[in-house]
Design a protein around this motif. Structure first.
Motif, PDB file in Angstrom:
ATOM      1  N   CYS A  45       0.822  -1.202   0.000  1.00  0.00           N
ATOM      2  CA  CYS A  45       0.000   0.000   0.000  1.00  0.00           C
ATOM      3  C   CYS A  45       0.863   1.262   0.000  1.00  0.00           C
ATOM      4  CB  CYS A  45      -0.981  -0.005   1.160  1.00  0.00           C
ATOM      5  SG  CYS A  45      -0.206  -0.125   2.753  1.00  0.00           S
ATOM      6  N   HIS A  50       0.739   3.734  -2.937  1.00  0.00           N
ATOM      7  CA  HIS A  50      -0.427   4.596  -3.155  1.00  0.00           C
ATOM      8  C   HIS A  50      -0.225   5.939  -2.475  1.00  0.00           C
ATOM      9  CE1 HIS A  50      -2.509   1.337  -5.042  1.00  0.00           C
ATOM     10  NE2 HIS A  50      -2.302   0.562  -3.987  1.00  0.00           N
ATOM     11  N   GLN A  51      -0.799   6.976  -3.073  1.00  0.00           N
ATOM     12  CA  GLN A  51      -0.629   8.331  -2.568  1.00  0.00           C
ATOM     13  C   GLN A  51      -1.720   8.748  -1.574  1.00  0.00           C
ATOM     14  OE1 GLN A  51       2.194  10.000  -3.301  1.00  0.00           O
ATOM     15  NE2 GLN A  51       2.734   8.118  -4.374  1.00  0.00           N
ATOM     16  N   SER A  52      -2.770   7.953  -1.475  1.00  0.00           N
ATOM     17  CA  SER A  52      -3.840   8.305  -0.544  1.00  0.00           C
ATOM     18  C   SER A  52      -4.489   7.041  -0.001  1.00  0.00           C
ATOM     19  CB  SER A  52      -4.903   9.158  -1.244  1.00  0.00           C
ATOM     20  OG  SER A  52      -5.643   8.353  -2.153  1.00  0.00           O
ATOM     21  N   CYS A  53      -5.203   7.208   1.090  1.00  0.00           N
ATOM     22  CA  CYS A  53      -5.929   6.099   1.699  1.00  0.00           C
ATOM     23  C   CYS A  53      -6.966   5.563   0.719  1.00  0.00           C
ATOM     24  CB  CYS A  53      -6.599   6.598   2.971  1.00  0.00           C
ATOM     25  SG  CYS A  53      -7.585   5.349   3.793  1.00  0.00           S
ATOM     26  N   GLU A  54      -7.656   6.454   0.030  1.00  0.00           N
ATOM     27  CA  GLU A  54      -8.700   6.038  -0.911  1.00  0.00           C
ATOM     28  C   GLU A  54      -8.121   5.175  -2.028  1.00  0.00           C
ATOM     29  OE1 GLU A  54      -8.254   9.278   0.096  1.00  0.00           O
ATOM     30  OE2 GLU A  54      -9.870   9.148   1.560  1.00  0.00           O
ATOM     31  N   MET A  55      -6.961   5.560  -2.543  1.00  0.00           N
ATOM     32  CA  MET A  55      -6.330   4.775  -3.613  1.00  0.00           C
ATOM     33  C   MET A  55      -5.962   3.388  -3.096  1.00  0.00           C
ATOM     34  SD  MET A  55      -3.899   7.601  -5.489  1.00  0.00           S
ATOM     35  CE  MET A  55      -3.123   6.393  -6.544  1.00  0.00           C
ATOM     36  N   CYS A  56      -5.481   3.320  -1.866  1.00  0.00           N
ATOM     37  CA  CYS A  56      -5.083   2.031  -1.289  1.00  0.00           C
ATOM     38  C   CYS A  56      -6.294   1.124  -1.105  1.00  0.00           C
ATOM     39  CB  CYS A  56      -4.369   2.252   0.043  1.00  0.00           C
ATOM     40  SG  CYS A  56      -3.819   0.737   0.844  1.00  0.00           S
ATOM     41  N   ARG A 104      -2.795   6.654   9.467  1.00  0.00           N
ATOM     42  CA  ARG A 104      -3.030   6.338   8.054  1.00  0.00           C
ATOM     43  C   ARG A 104      -3.244   4.843   7.902  1.00  0.00           C
ATOM     44  NH1 ARG A 104       2.265   6.496   4.375  1.00  0.00           N
ATOM     45  NH2 ARG A 104       0.950   5.088   3.233  1.00  0.00           N
TER      46      ARG A 104
END
Length: 135
Positions: free
Chosen positions: A107, A110-116, A133
């Motif tokens: 993970c 990924h640049q954001s929690c949503e992307m992950c 996070r």
């Protein structure tokens, strides 16, 4: 700029110099790939004695703790704690061979929690309270 290579040239086993020398490399790629290249392996790795030092091939995470030595107060004793080990089959290590480790997705790419969370990777993200996070 994309790879860091360490090479060990003409390495002899202590007290066994008559066996011949070993030449090998470890290449760390910026992509996360790790390649071990074996140029000269004069004897099968299985025949190397582990009586003086463990004979290992592969990767592991580890950390070291320095403790005062009870025998010599001004010195320190190193203790290495190893975990998450990936061992190579040493019978497959021979001259002019190579082993490649390719990193699994994480993970952290990924640049954001949503992307992950919305990615199609095969692991489960979980919330880390310390870092605030998903991991």
């Amino acid at each position: 700029g994309t790879v860091f290579v360490v090479q060990w040239d003409k390495v002899y086993l202590q007290g066994k110099e008559d066996m011949g020398s070993f030449t090998f490399q470890a290449a760390l790629h910026s992509s996360g790939r790790i390649v071990f290249g074996y140029k000269e392996i004069p004897v099968p790795v299985l025949q190397i004695s582990a009586s003086q030092h463990p004979v290992k091939a592969g990767l592991s995470d580890a950390f070291m703790v320095l403790n005062p030595s009870p025998d010599v107060p001004e010195s320190r004793r190193r203790t290495i704690y190893e975990y998450h080990r990936v061992e190579l089959d040493t019978s497959r290590i021979s001259s002019l061979s190579a082993v490649e480790f390719t990193p699994l997705p994480t993970c952290l790419q990924h640049q954001s929690c949503e992307m992950c969370v919305s990615s199609e990777l095969t692991f489960n993200c979980s919330w880390c309270h310390v870092l605030q996070r998903y991991l």
